[in-house]
Design a protein around this motif. Sequence first.
Motif, PDB file in Angstrom:
ATOM      1  N   HIS A 184      30.282  35.562  47.041  1.00 50.00           N
ATOM      2  CA  HIS A 184      30.862  34.069  47.456  1.00 50.00           C
ATOM      3  C   HIS A 184      32.195  34.236  47.185  1.00 50.00           C
ATOM      4  N   ALA A 185      33.242  35.165  48.210  1.00 45.50           N
ATOM      5  CA  ALA A 185      34.481  35.592  47.818  1.00 45.50           C
ATOM      6  C   ALA A 185      35.192  35.105  49.117  1.00 45.50           C
ATOM      7  N   SER A 186      36.285  34.008  49.305  1.00 49.65           N
ATOM      8  CA  SER A 186      36.981  33.832  50.676  1.00 49.65           C
ATOM      9  C   SER A 186      37.604  34.940  51.374  1.00 49.65           C
ATOM     10  N   HIS A 187      37.784  35.238  50.087  1.00 50.20           N
ATOM     11  CA  HIS A 187      38.416  37.234  50.678  1.00 50.20           C
ATOM     12  C   HIS A 187      37.931  37.828  49.729  1.00 50.20           C
ATOM     13  N   HIS A 188      38.335  38.940  50.467  1.00 49.85           N
ATOM     14  CA  HIS A 188      37.540  40.416  49.686  1.00 49.85           C
ATOM     15  C   HIS A 188      38.356  41.689  50.201  1.00 49.85           C
ATOM     16  N   HIS A 189      38.908  42.751  49.956  1.00 50.44           N
ATOM     17  CA  HIS A 189      39.339  43.547  50.691  1.00 50.44           C
ATOM     18  C   HIS A 189      39.472  44.427  49.265  1.00 50.44           C
ATOM     19  N   ALA A 190      38.796  46.131  49.370  1.00 52.58           N
ATOM     20  CA  ALA A 190      39.490  47.349  48.377  1.00 52.58           C
ATOM     21  C   ALA A 190      39.489  48.223  49.172  1.00 52.58           C
ATOM     22  N   SER A 191      39.793  49.256  48.197  1.00 54.71           N
ATOM     23  CA  SER A 191      40.300  50.542  49.131  1.00 54.71           C
ATOM     24  C   SER A 191      40.292  52.013  48.042  1.00 54.71           C
ATOM     25  N   MET A 192      39.708  52.761  47.950  1.00 57.99           N
ATOM     26  CA  MET A 192      39.536  54.167  47.074  1.00 57.99           C
ATOM     27  C   MET A 192      40.492  54.697  48.000  1.00 57.99           C
ATOM     28  N   GLN A 193      41.412  55.686  46.666  1.00 54.08           N
ATOM     29  CA  GLN A 193      41.922  56.297  47.598  1.00 54.08           C
ATOM     30  C   GLN A 193      42.169  57.635  46.117  1.00 54.08           C
ATOM     31  N   VAL A 194      41.305  59.106  46.936  1.00 51.91           N
ATOM     32  CA  VAL A 194      41.807  59.903  45.825  1.00 51.91           C
ATOM     33  C   VAL A 194      43.065  61.432  46.315  1.00 51.91           C
ATOM     34  N   LEU A 195      43.306  61.169  44.615  1.00 49.22           N
ATOM     35  CA  LEU A 195      45.035  62.182  45.201  1.00 49.22           C
ATOM     36  C   LEU A 195      45.100  62.874  44.380  1.00 49.22           C
ATOM     37  N   ALA A 196      45.826  64.516  44.496  1.00 47.60           N
ATOM     38  CA  ALA A 196      45.645  65.658  43.962  1.00 47.60           C
ATOM     39  C   ALA A 196      46.249  65.310  42.047  1.00 47.60           C
ATOM     40  N   GLU A 197      46.132  65.700  41.957  1.00 41.19           N
ATOM     41  CA  GLU A 197      46.581  66.269  40.370  1.00 41.19           C
ATOM     42  C   GLU A 197      46.750  67.621  40.173  1.00 41.19           C
ATOM     43  N   PRO A 198      47.443  67.638  39.327  1.00 43.16           N
ATOM     44  CA  PRO A 198      47.923  69.235  39.162  1.00 43.16           C
ATOM     45  C   PRO A 198      46.551  69.790  37.772  1.00 43.16           C
ATOM     46  N   GLY A 199      46.587  71.163  37.827  1.00 40.52           N
ATOM     47  CA  GLY A 199      45.259  71.337  37.775  1.00 40.52           C
ATOM     48  C   GLY A 199      43.914  71.729  38.088  1.00 40.52           C
ATOM     49  N   GLY A 200      44.266  71.051  39.126  1.00 39.52           N
ATOM     50  CA  GLY A 200      42.818  70.963  40.434  1.00 39.52           C
ATOM     51  C   GLY A 200      41.705  69.221  39.528  1.00 39.52           C
ATOM     52  N   ARG A 201      42.939  68.507  39.593  1.00 43.59           N
ATOM     53  CA  ARG A 201      42.291  67.828  38.549  1.00 43.59           C
ATOM     54  C   ARG A 201      42.350  66.320  40.097  1.00 43.59           C
ATOM     55  N   THR A 202      41.881  65.418  39.568  1.00 43.49           N
ATOM     56  CA  THR A 202      42.257  64.331  40.795  1.00 43.49           C
ATOM     57  C   THR A 202      41.710  63.237  40.290  1.00 43.49           C
ATOM     58  N   ARG A 203      42.919  62.228  41.168  1.00 47.42           N
ATOM     59  CA  ARG A 203      43.652  60.566  40.540  1.00 47.42           C
ATOM     60  C   ARG A 203      43.124  59.832  41.655  1.00 47.42           C
ATOM     61  N   PHE A 204      42.088  59.105  40.641  1.00 49.11           N
ATOM     62  CA  PHE A 204      41.319  58.541  41.802  1.00 49.11           C
ATOM     63  C   PHE A 204      41.631  57.096  41.451  1.00 49.11           C
ATOM     64  N   ILE A 205      41.938  56.104  42.541  1.00 49.60           N
ATOM     65  CA  ILE A 205      42.946  55.371  42.553  1.00 49.60           C
ATOM     66  C   ILE A 205      41.456  53.703  43.889  1.00 49.60           C
ATOM     67  N   TRP A 206      42.006  52.724  43.010  1.00 51.03           N
ATOM     68  CA  TRP A 206      40.777  52.085  43.481  1.00 51.03           C
ATOM     69  C   TRP A 206      41.261  50.388  43.438  1.00 51.03           C
ATOM     70  N   HIS A 207      41.774  49.833  44.555  1.00 51.75           N
ATOM     71  CA  HIS A 207      42.651  48.711  44.361  1.00 51.75           C
ATOM     72  C   HIS A 207      41.348  47.434  45.409  1.00 51.75           C
ATOM     73  N   THR A 208      41.574  46.205  44.496  1.00 52.17           N
ATOM     74  CA  THR A 208      40.516  45.141  45.029  1.00 52.17           C
ATOM     75  C   THR A 208      41.449  43.999  44.909  1.00 52.17           C
ATOM     76  N   ASP A 209      41.606  42.956  46.326  1.00 56.39           N
ATOM     77  CA  ASP A 209      42.015  42.093  46.725  1.00 56.39           C
ATOM     78  C   ASP A 209      41.340  40.863  46.277  1.00 56.39           C
ATOM     79  N   VAL A 210      41.305  39.899  45.788  1.00 59.33           N
ATOM     80  CA  VAL A 210      40.375  38.824  46.071  1.00 59.33           C
ATOM     81  C   VAL A 210      40.242  37.407  45.621  1.00 59.33           C
ATOM     82  N   LEU A 211      39.759  36.701  46.121  1.00 58.61           N
ATOM     83  CA  LEU A 211      40.063  35.038  46.977  1.00 58.61           C
ATOM     84  C   LEU A 211      38.673  34.699  46.435  1.00 58.61           C
ATOM     85  N   PRO A 212      37.956  33.628  45.492  1.00 57.97           N
ATOM     86  CA  PRO A 212      39.627  32.649  44.512  1.00 57.97           C
ATOM     87  C   PRO A 212      39.943  33.578  43.526  1.00 57.97           C
TER      88      PRO A 212
END
Length: 141
Positions: free
Chosen positions: A79-107
């Motif tokens: 029952h969200a009037s708006h819900h948009h999300a993204s996940m992104q995978v970025l390289a970090e030093p030492g072979g690790r990964t930065r994981f980014i999860w962003h969500t915009d939601v209404l209400p």
Amino acid sequence: MASIHKEFTIDADPESVWAVVRDYGAVHHSLAPGFAETHITSDTRVVTFADGTIVHERLVDLDEETRRVAYTVVGGSLHASHHHASMQVLAEPGGRTRFIWHTDVLPDALAAPIREFVEHGSAAIRQALESGTPTRTHAAP
């Protein structure tokens, strides 16, 4: 509009993490096993959470170059009037990964339950990608 932003580091290489994240229809197999069940119908991913909440998500973008997947909720019991999300995978030093999860939601009233869901989901994702061990959580959006 409420925005939920979560970043964390995963002890796994970005290529392996991206291979899992880009598999849009298989969240329940390798990205966050036990967190939700998923299946694809036509152009929609149907996600069922442990508490019975169901969301229908449409893939907006899958960008191989930036290792980013974006999706929007188009139906279900959220029952969200708006819900948009993204996940992104970025390289970090030492072979690790930065994981980014962003969500915009209404209400805005959905911000607290979505934030809790993202926290539980992030823990499940980190555990699955670092250890390969299935994770059981019971949060839902």
